[in-house]
Scaffold this motif. Structure first.
Motif, mmCIF file in Angstrom:
data_model
loop_
_atom_site.group_PDB
_atom_site.id
_atom_site.type_symbol
_atom_site.label_atom_id
_atom_site.label_comp_id
_atom_site.label_asym_id
_atom_site.label_seq_id
_atom_site.Cartn_x
_atom_site.Cartn_y
_atom_site.Cartn_z
ATOM 1 N N MET A 1 1.806 18.284 -2.860
ATOM 2 C CA MET A 1 3.220 18.071 -2.512
ATOM 3 C C MET A 1 4.056 17.670 -3.716
ATOM 4 S SD MET A 1 3.479 16.142 1.111
ATOM 5 C CE MET A 1 3.044 16.993 2.620
ATOM 6 N N PHE B 1 6.956 15.293 -5.003
ATOM 7 C CA PHE B 1 7.591 14.013 -4.684
ATOM 8 C C PHE B 1 8.845 13.798 -5.525
ATOM 9 C CE2 PHE B 1 4.888 11.242 -2.034
ATOM 10 C CZ PHE B 1 3.771 12.042 -1.893
ATOM 11 N N PHE C 1 3.208 3.551 -7.841
ATOM 12 C CA PHE C 1 3.225 4.631 -6.858
ATOM 13 C C PHE C 1 3.265 5.984 -7.566
ATOM 14 C CE2 PHE C 1 5.477 7.605 -4.044
ATOM 15 C CZ PHE C 1 4.711 7.500 -2.898
ATOM 16 N N ARG D 1 8.592 15.273 -0.306
ATOM 17 C CA ARG D 1 8.720 13.878 0.136
ATOM 18 C C ARG D 1 9.644 13.148 -0.838
ATOM 19 N NH1 ARG D 1 6.694 15.834 3.715
ATOM 20 N NH2 ARG D 1 4.895 15.238 4.970
ATOM 21 N N ALA D 2 10.532 12.360 -0.279
ATOM 22 C CA ALA D 2 11.420 11.544 -1.101
ATOM 23 C C ALA D 2 11.126 10.078 -0.777
ATOM 24 C CB ALA D 2 12.871 11.867 -0.797
ATOM 25 N N THR E 1 12.052 6.043 -1.898
ATOM 26 C CA THR E 1 12.964 5.176 -2.638
ATOM 27 C C THR E 1 12.359 3.784 -2.794
ATOM 28 O OG1 THR E 1 14.756 6.356 -1.558
ATOM 29 C CG2 THR E 1 15.362 4.374 -2.750
ATOM 30 N N THR F 1 15.293 -0.915 -2.850
ATOM 31 C CA THR F 1 16.481 -0.897 -1.987
ATOM 32 C C THR F 1 17.053 -2.301 -1.870
ATOM 33 O OG1 THR F 1 14.956 -1.146 -0.160
ATOM 34 C CG2 THR F 1 15.820 1.058 -0.580
ATOM 35 N N ILE G 1 16.449 9.824 5.064
ATOM 36 C CA ILE G 1 17.213 8.590 5.271
ATOM 37 C C ILE G 1 17.226 7.826 3.949
ATOM 38 C CG2 ILE G 1 17.454 6.548 6.758
ATOM 39 C CD1 ILE G 1 16.927 9.101 8.388
ATOM 40 N N THR H 1 18.449 4.124 2.581
ATOM 41 C CA THR H 1 19.063 2.825 2.831
ATOM 42 C C THR H 1 19.666 2.352 1.518
ATOM 43 O OG1 THR H 1 17.305 2.396 4.389
ATOM 44 C CG2 THR H 1 18.648 0.539 3.763
ATOM 45 N N MET I 1 6.822 8.982 11.246
ATOM 46 C CA MET I 1 7.712 8.393 10.252
ATOM 47 C C MET I 1 7.106 7.108 9.691
ATOM 48 S SD MET I 1 11.756 7.581 10.507
ATOM 49 C CE MET I 1 11.671 8.436 12.041
ATOM 50 N N GLN J 1 5.233 5.223 15.230
ATOM 51 C CA GLN J 1 5.611 5.277 13.823
ATOM 52 C C GLN J 1 4.771 4.261 13.045
ATOM 53 O OE1 GLN J 1 9.898 4.762 13.843
ATOM 54 N NE2 GLN J 1 10.209 6.888 14.473
ATOM 55 N N MET K 1 -1.287 4.653 -0.157
ATOM 56 C CA MET K 1 0.148 4.690 0.151
ATOM 57 C C MET K 1 0.692 6.110 -0.068
ATOM 58 S SD MET K 1 3.196 2.424 -1.570
ATOM 59 C CE MET K 1 4.939 2.795 -1.295
ATOM 60 N N VAL K 2 0.227 6.756 -1.125
ATOM 61 C CA VAL K 2 0.636 8.146 -1.376
ATOM 62 C C VAL K 2 0.160 9.033 -0.223
ATOM 63 C CG1 VAL K 2 0.286 10.158 -2.872
ATOM 64 C CG2 VAL K 2 0.704 7.895 -3.889
ATOM 65 N N CYS L 1 2.307 8.665 2.738
ATOM 66 C CA CYS L 1 3.583 9.386 2.575
ATOM 67 C C CYS L 1 3.413 10.873 2.858
ATOM 68 C CB CYS L 1 4.148 9.192 1.168
ATOM 69 S SG CYS L 1 4.705 7.514 0.843
ATOM 70 N N THR L 2 2.250 11.409 2.511
ATOM 71 C CA THR L 2 2.049 12.843 2.762
ATOM 72 C C THR L 2 1.778 13.090 4.253
ATOM 73 O OG1 THR L 2 -0.317 12.727 2.314
ATOM 74 C CG2 THR L 2 1.112 13.247 0.451
ATOM 75 N N GLU L 3 1.163 12.111 4.902
ATOM 76 C CA GLU L 3 0.824 12.290 6.323
ATOM 77 C C GLU L 3 2.046 12.156 7.232
ATOM 78 O OE1 GLU L 3 -2.130 9.290 6.860
ATOM 79 O OE2 GLU L 3 -3.528 10.315 5.502
ATOM 80 N N HIS L 4 3.060 11.444 6.767
ATOM 81 C CA HIS L 4 4.277 11.272 7.565
ATOM 82 C C HIS L 4 5.352 12.211 7.032
ATOM 83 C CE1 HIS L 4 2.060 7.566 8.378
ATOM 84 N NE2 HIS L 4 2.770 7.462 9.479
ATOM 85 N N ALA L 5 6.080 12.833 7.930
ATOM 86 C CA ALA L 5 7.079 13.819 7.515
ATOM 87 C C ALA L 5 8.252 13.160 6.797
ATOM 88 C CB ALA L 5 7.566 14.587 8.732
ATOM 89 N N LYS L 6 8.431 11.869 7.042
ATOM 90 C CA LYS L 6 9.611 11.191 6.529
ATOM 91 C C LYS L 6 9.251 9.775 6.108
ATOM 92 C CE LYS L 6 12.580 12.067 9.716
ATOM 93 N NZ LYS L 6 13.626 12.115 10.733
ATOM 94 N N VAL L 7 9.868 9.328 5.021
ATOM 95 C CA VAL L 7 9.640 7.961 4.555
ATOM 96 C C VAL L 7 10.998 7.258 4.494
ATOM 97 C CG1 VAL L 7 8.713 6.518 2.703
ATOM 98 C CG2 VAL L 7 7.717 8.782 3.130
ATOM 99 N N VAL L 8 11.113 6.120 5.153
ATOM 100 C CA VAL L 8 12.367 5.358 5.141
ATOM 101 C C VAL L 8 12.116 4.007 4.481
ATOM 102 C CG1 VAL L 8 14.232 4.406 6.539
ATOM 103 C CG2 VAL L 8 13.006 6.425 7.337
ATOM 104 N N SER L 9 12.777 3.755 3.369
ATOM 105 C CA SER L 9 12.638 2.460 2.680
ATOM 106 C C SER L 9 13.779 1.548 3.086
ATOM 107 C CB SER L 9 12.670 2.661 1.168
ATOM 108 O OG SER L 9 11.596 3.465 0.759
ATOM 109 N N TRP L 10 13.429 0.380 3.593
ATOM 110 C CA TRP L 10 14.471 -0.567 4.044
ATOM 111 C C TRP L 10 14.818 -1.562 2.959
ATOM 112 C CZ3 TRP L 10 17.213 -0.149 8.453
ATOM 113 C CH2 TRP L 10 16.733 0.791 9.390
#
Lengths: 141, 117, 99
Positions: free
Chosen positions: A13, A15, A34, A135-136, A138, A141, B114, B116, C1, C26, C86-87, C90-99
């Protein structure tokens, strides 16, 4: 063996990694660890983008005490070694006094403090990176 | 095109608030289907009557009002964050759709990416 | 996610915001100062326990150890991982959201 290689290829993939926090924030290290793990897992880093305080990572002028790790030097080395695209948001960088030679000349500042492998460019680069990456992620934050 | 939801969660006095808007506007300029959700202290950006010059700042109002004009399709505000801060949607300087927690969870599922900020 | 939290639950409202936005099935990964959430006897840890069982919880080992959060104190619900994992997450989930 062939099966394993094939599985690996399918799982590969691209990144895009963005960092928003500066060298004094633990996120600067998390993002680097990472990024290293992305490459060692056989994936690719298509883009690195540095926004907000993360633009300070591109400064070549920071001096760390000898008994502390120099995260900016580590980032620089990592980017150079793997020939990665490391884009620093130009608007965020100018505001915070991170300028390359061309910008120092343009704005008539006495010195430049960033250079390759860092590249000053617009937010459009990040928008592009988000579109093209699988994959993105961040940090900071 | 992958759609992008920006979650803007900083008070307007923070430079981070402006930088979140910049990302939304940049994405919209590249025709990325884009939404912005004001959450946590980010909802303070929408308060009417801000006179930013009083504290030596440039008002965010122009950038906020540019959002729909520049093609940021969804302008949303978190109901919970408004309530916690004693604000009401009718006090917002922008037409923002008020969304509850369940709707936010759905939005996050619906958008491809998304951020943030 | 995959949701990634990095802030201490005591310092920032993101912890609460993230928990309100998380759905069943999730995943949540606690990194950096968010690992303080895992300390026993805290409201943050209780909030994690109340998440649906279908929410997978992860944390980074180096961040735990670096902050003195003992592995023995971690709830059995939490999977302790490294950066490679962790990598993979990230590949297993379609989306990564960092809070």
């Amino acid at each position: 063996m062939a099966g394993l290689l094939c599985f690996h290829w399918v799982g590969f993939m691209k990144f895009a990694i963005a960092l928003l926090a500066g060298p004094q924030d633990p996120a600067a290290r998390s993002a680097l660890e990472f990024a290293r793990a992305v490459l060692s897992s056989g994936h690719q880093i298509s883009h690195l983008f540095f926004y907000r305080e993360a633009v300070h990572l591109a400064s070549l002028l920071g001096v760390q005490p000898q008994d502390e790790q120099d995260i900016t030097a580590e980032w620089r080395q990592f980017i150079t070694e793997h020939r990665l695209d490391a884009v620093v948001c130009i608007a965020a960088a100018l505001r915070r006094g991170v300028l390359d030679k061309a910008e120092a000349q343009r704005w008539e500042r006495p010195a430049a403090n960033t250079a390759a492998p860092w590249e000053l460019s617009g937010l459009g680069q990040w928008v592009d990176a988000l579109q093209s990456a699988d994959r993105a992620v961040t940090f900071g934050t | 095109m992958k759609s992008l939801l920006i979650i803007s969660r900083h008070a307007p006095t923070r430079h981070a608030a402006r930088e979140a808007l910049d990302v939304a506007l940049a994405a919209a300029a590249f025709d990325v289907p884009c939404g912005i959700l004001f959450m946590d202290d980010g909802v303070f950006q929408l308060m009417r009557g801000q006179d930013a010059a009083q504290i030596g700042q440039k008002s965010l109002a122009a950038n906020l009002q540019a959002l729909p004009l520049f093609g940021v399709e969804d302008v949303l505000v978190c109901q919970h964050s408004l309530g916690e801060r004693g604000l009401q949607a009718s006090q917002c300087l922008l037409e923002a759709r008020v969304v509850n927690n369940a709707e936010i969870a759905t939005l996050i599922e619906h958008y491809d990416q998304i951020l943030t900020l | 996610m995959l949701h990634i939290l990095r802030h201490s639950p005591h310092a920032d409202s993101r912890f609460a915001s993230c928990l309100r936005a998380i759905n069943a099935d999730q995943s949540l990964l606690l990194i950096e100062d968010a690992v303080y959430t895992l300390l026993p006897g805290t409201s943050g840890r209780n909030a994690l326990e109340y998440l649906p069982a279908s929410v997978s919880l992860y944390t980074l080992e180096s961040d735990l150890l670096g902050r003195g959060v003992a592995l023995d104190d971690i709830s059995s619900r939490i999977e302790v991982i490294d950066y490679q994992m962790m990598v993979a997450l990230c590949t297993e989930h379609a989306k990564v959201v960092s809070w």
